[in-house]
Each structure stands twice: as C-alpha cells, then as structure tokens.
Scaffold this motif. Structure first.
Motif, mmCIF file in Angstrom:
data_model
loop_
_atom_site.group_PDB
_atom_site.id
_atom_site.type_symbol
_atom_site.label_atom_id
_atom_site.label_comp_id
_atom_site.label_asym_id
_atom_site.label_seq_id
_atom_site.Cartn_x
_atom_site.Cartn_y
_atom_site.Cartn_z
ATOM 1 N N ARG A 279 0.839 -1.201 0.000
ATOM 2 C CA ARG A 279 0.000 0.000 0.000
ATOM 3 C C ARG A 279 0.877 1.256 0.000
ATOM 4 N NH1 ARG A 279 -3.269 -1.017 4.406
ATOM 5 N NH2 ARG A 279 -4.370 -2.480 3.095
ATOM 6 N N VAL A 280 1.919 1.270 0.816
ATOM 7 C CA VAL A 280 2.849 2.403 0.849
ATOM 8 C C VAL A 280 3.512 2.575 -0.510
ATOM 9 C CG1 VAL A 280 5.050 3.220 1.813
ATOM 10 C CG2 VAL A 280 3.271 2.320 3.330
ATOM 11 N N LEU A 281 3.947 1.480 -1.105
ATOM 12 C CA LEU A 281 4.615 1.539 -2.402
ATOM 13 C C LEU A 281 3.659 2.060 -3.479
ATOM 14 C CD1 LEU A 281 7.426 0.947 -3.506
ATOM 15 C CD2 LEU A 281 6.659 -1.371 -4.024
ATOM 16 N N TYR A 282 2.423 1.562 -3.489
ATOM 17 C CA TYR A 282 1.424 2.026 -4.460
ATOM 18 C C TYR A 282 1.132 3.508 -4.300
ATOM 19 C CZ TYR A 282 -0.021 -2.732 -5.823
ATOM 20 O OH TYR A 282 -0.067 -4.000 -6.307
ATOM 21 N N LEU A 283 0.887 3.940 -3.076
ATOM 22 C CA LEU A 283 0.544 5.343 -2.841
ATOM 23 C C LEU A 283 1.699 6.261 -3.215
ATOM 24 C CD1 LEU A 283 -1.394 5.056 0.531
ATOM 25 C CD2 LEU A 283 -2.339 5.674 -1.704
ATOM 26 N N GLU B 82 14.174 0.388 -8.868
ATOM 27 C CA GLU B 82 13.947 -0.990 -8.411
ATOM 28 C C GLU B 82 12.511 -1.179 -7.919
ATOM 29 O OE1 GLU B 82 16.502 0.931 -7.432
ATOM 30 O OE2 GLU B 82 18.207 -0.097 -8.355
ATOM 31 N N GLY B 83 11.991 -0.166 -7.228
ATOM 32 C CA GLY B 83 10.612 -0.234 -6.752
ATOM 33 C C GLY B 83 9.622 -0.277 -7.899
ATOM 34 N N ARG B 84 9.877 0.518 -8.933
ATOM 35 C CA ARG B 84 8.996 0.504 -10.109
ATOM 36 C C ARG B 84 9.067 -0.843 -10.838
ATOM 37 N NH1 ARG B 84 10.738 5.721 -10.307
ATOM 38 N NH2 ARG B 84 9.087 7.204 -9.847
ATOM 39 N N GLU B 85 10.258 -1.413 -10.914
ATOM 40 C CA GLU B 85 10.387 -2.735 -11.540
ATOM 41 C C GLU B 85 9.619 -3.787 -10.749
ATOM 42 O OE1 GLU B 85 14.561 -3.570 -11.975
ATOM 43 O OE2 GLU B 85 14.664 -2.494 -13.893
ATOM 44 N N TYR B 86 9.697 -3.735 -9.432
ATOM 45 C CA TYR B 86 8.963 -4.675 -8.591
ATOM 46 C C TYR B 86 7.462 -4.533 -8.838
ATOM 47 C CZ TYR B 86 7.180 -7.152 -4.544
ATOM 48 O OH TYR B 86 6.491 -8.024 -3.735
ATOM 49 N N LEU B 87 6.980 -3.285 -8.834
ATOM 50 C CA LEU B 87 5.553 -3.058 -9.073
ATOM 51 C C LEU B 87 5.141 -3.519 -10.467
ATOM 52 C CD1 LEU B 87 4.945 0.441 -7.449
ATOM 53 C CD2 LEU B 87 4.037 -1.769 -6.690
ATOM 54 N N ALA B 88 5.979 -3.306 -11.460
ATOM 55 C CA ALA B 88 5.661 -3.740 -12.826
ATOM 56 C C ALA B 88 5.522 -5.263 -12.893
ATOM 57 C CB ALA B 88 6.728 -3.254 -13.810
ATOM 58 N N ASP C 146 4.017 5.589 -5.460
ATOM 59 C CA ASP C 146 4.161 5.532 -6.910
ATOM 60 C C ASP C 146 3.036 6.283 -7.618
ATOM 61 O OD1 ASP C 146 5.467 4.494 -9.315
ATOM 62 O OD2 ASP C 146 3.665 3.265 -9.541
ATOM 63 N N CYS C 147 1.875 6.321 -7.001
ATOM 64 C CA CYS C 147 0.679 6.910 -7.610
ATOM 65 C C CYS C 147 0.921 8.317 -8.130
ATOM 66 C CB CYS C 147 -0.450 6.907 -6.584
ATOM 67 S SG CYS C 147 -1.994 7.579 -7.170
ATOM 68 N N GLU C 148 1.599 9.137 -7.379
ATOM 69 C CA GLU C 148 1.835 10.527 -7.771
ATOM 70 C C GLU C 148 3.321 10.820 -7.958
ATOM 71 O OE1 GLU C 148 -0.367 12.923 -8.445
ATOM 72 O OE2 GLU C 148 -2.039 11.552 -8.098
ATOM 73 N N ASN C 149 4.133 9.775 -8.083
ATOM 74 C CA ASN C 149 5.577 9.943 -8.222
ATOM 75 C C ASN C 149 6.157 10.750 -7.070
ATOM 76 O OD1 ASN C 149 8.117 9.619 -9.269
ATOM 77 N ND2 ASN C 149 7.961 11.367 -10.635
ATOM 78 N N GLY C 150 5.710 10.421 -5.884
ATOM 79 C CA GLY C 150 6.224 11.059 -4.683
ATOM 80 C C GLY C 150 5.091 11.518 -3.786
ATOM 81 N N ILE C 151 5.343 11.439 -2.475
ATOM 82 C CA ILE C 151 4.334 11.840 -1.509
ATOM 83 C C ILE C 151 5.039 12.283 -0.235
ATOM 84 C CG2 ILE C 151 4.048 9.506 -0.586
ATOM 85 C CD1 ILE C 151 1.031 10.141 -0.301
ATOM 86 N N ARG C 152 4.458 13.243 0.432
ATOM 87 C CA ARG C 152 4.987 13.681 1.720
ATOM 88 C C ARG C 152 4.662 12.617 2.769
ATOM 89 N NH1 ARG C 152 5.259 19.811 2.002
ATOM 90 N NH2 ARG C 152 4.763 20.454 -0.105
ATOM 91 N N MET C 153 5.571 12.442 3.711
ATOM 92 C CA MET C 153 5.356 11.454 4.777
ATOM 93 C C MET C 153 4.079 11.752 5.555
ATOM 94 S SD MET C 153 7.497 8.858 5.291
ATOM 95 C CE MET C 153 7.663 8.524 7.028
ATOM 96 N N ARG C 154 3.799 13.012 5.849
ATOM 97 C CA ARG C 154 2.595 13.319 6.634
ATOM 98 C C ARG C 154 1.328 12.976 5.863
ATOM 99 N NH1 ARG C 154 0.242 18.499 5.490
ATOM 100 N NH2 ARG C 154 1.646 19.729 4.199
ATOM 101 N N ALA C 155 1.327 13.163 4.536
ATOM 102 C CA ALA C 155 0.161 12.806 3.731
ATOM 103 C C ALA C 155 -0.019 11.295 3.721
ATOM 104 C CB ALA C 155 0.309 13.334 2.313
#
Length: 171
Positions: free
Chosen positions: A27-31, A86-92, A33-42
């Motif tokens: 879930r963390v990885l998807y979120l 590497e994270g994008r490859e894993y998700l792919a 990746d969803c916007e190509n970056g996210i703030r920790m607080r969000a």
C-alpha cells in the motif's frame, strides 16, 4: 469481491519470488508511486496510521531499495518519498502477474458481461478518485502543486469557494 481478490493476491505473493512485501508495505509503495512522490505526513493520513508505524514501513522499503527519502523542497521539516527504479520494476512485475491472473478469469466471462464490467469499473474508479480521503494525494504529493495566488487587486476566493483544505495566501 474485494476479499476474493485479496485471497488471489495473497496466493500470488506466496508463489512469487522474494522479496515478500506485506499488504501494508505494498500500500505504501502504491501510494508513493501513484503521484511519483508523496509527503510522509500525507502518507500517514492516507494510511490512518501513526507516524512511527509508517516510518517503519518506509524503513523496510528503503532497505529493499524500493523507496527513497528526500528533503522536501519547500519545507525543511518534511520528507518526500519517491519510488526508485527498483521499486517501479517490482511493481511492474507484480502488476504483470496480477493482470495475467485477472485476464485468465476474464476469458471465461461472456463478452456482454465483460463490457458491462469494464463500464462499471471505470465508473467505480472515477468515484473512488473523487473520494475525499484520496484527494489528500492531490494536496500533499509534491511541493509545487499549489496554484499561484490571484494577481494584486484581484479578490481572493471566499472561504466557501475554496477547496477543502485550501488556505488563502497572504500578500
């Protein structure tokens, strides 16, 4: 339906090569990746979890090389997360396996039911992305997403006309 998909994904996870990610880590990885970056607080708000719990999830993904922490450009106190190559490859790979499973199942569904399913899923996706909780992504993903204030002399939007969570800029 969601529970059935959870079971299918869990079976796939157990049959796939390591590393094994928990549902929360995915879930963390998807979120992220969803916007190509996210703030920790969000991310913490989206997951409805405590900051230390989210930090531990991110630590594990960082050790695997799937995410990286970066200082936020507009706030020294905040951290941005980004998915690595590497994270994008894993998700792919994960998405490819899951797509394969779904396509196998869809091949057994008659054409008219597949068409109705596609239309219904498109509507569901639109409804979910308009959901207030998911709109947090738009508010807190990248440090440069805020719109410019109106030119001098132009009225500021009234509080009622602003989007939820939007603040008036000070001149």
């Amino acid at each position: 339906m969601a529970e059935l998909l959870d079971l299918v994904w869990e079976q796939d996870r157990n049959a796939s090569p390591p590393p094994y990610l928990s549902v929360s880590q995915l879930r963390v990885l998807y979120l992220t990746d969803c916007e190509n970056g996210i703030r920790m607080r969000a991310l913490t708000r989206l997951l409805a979890a405590s900051p230390p719990s989210v930090s531990r999830l991110v630590d594990r993904l960082q050790v695997l090389g799937f995410v990286e922490r970066q200082p936020c450009r507009d706030s020294r106190r905040e951290v941005m997360l980004r998915v690595t190559h590497e994270g994008r490859e894993y998700l792919a790979r994960l998405r490819e396996r899951r797509d394969h499973v779904l396509l196998q199942a869809l091949e057994t569904v008659p054409g008219h039911q597949r068409d109705a399913l596609a239309e219904g899923l498109a509507g569901l996706q639109q409804a979910l992305t308009r959901h207030p909780t998911l709109r947090l992504l738009a508010e807190d993903t990248t440090p440069t997403q805020h719109s410019d204030p109106p030119p001098r002399g132009q009225p500021q939007p009234s509080r009622a006309a602003r989007e939820p969570g939007e603040e008036a800029s000070e001149e």
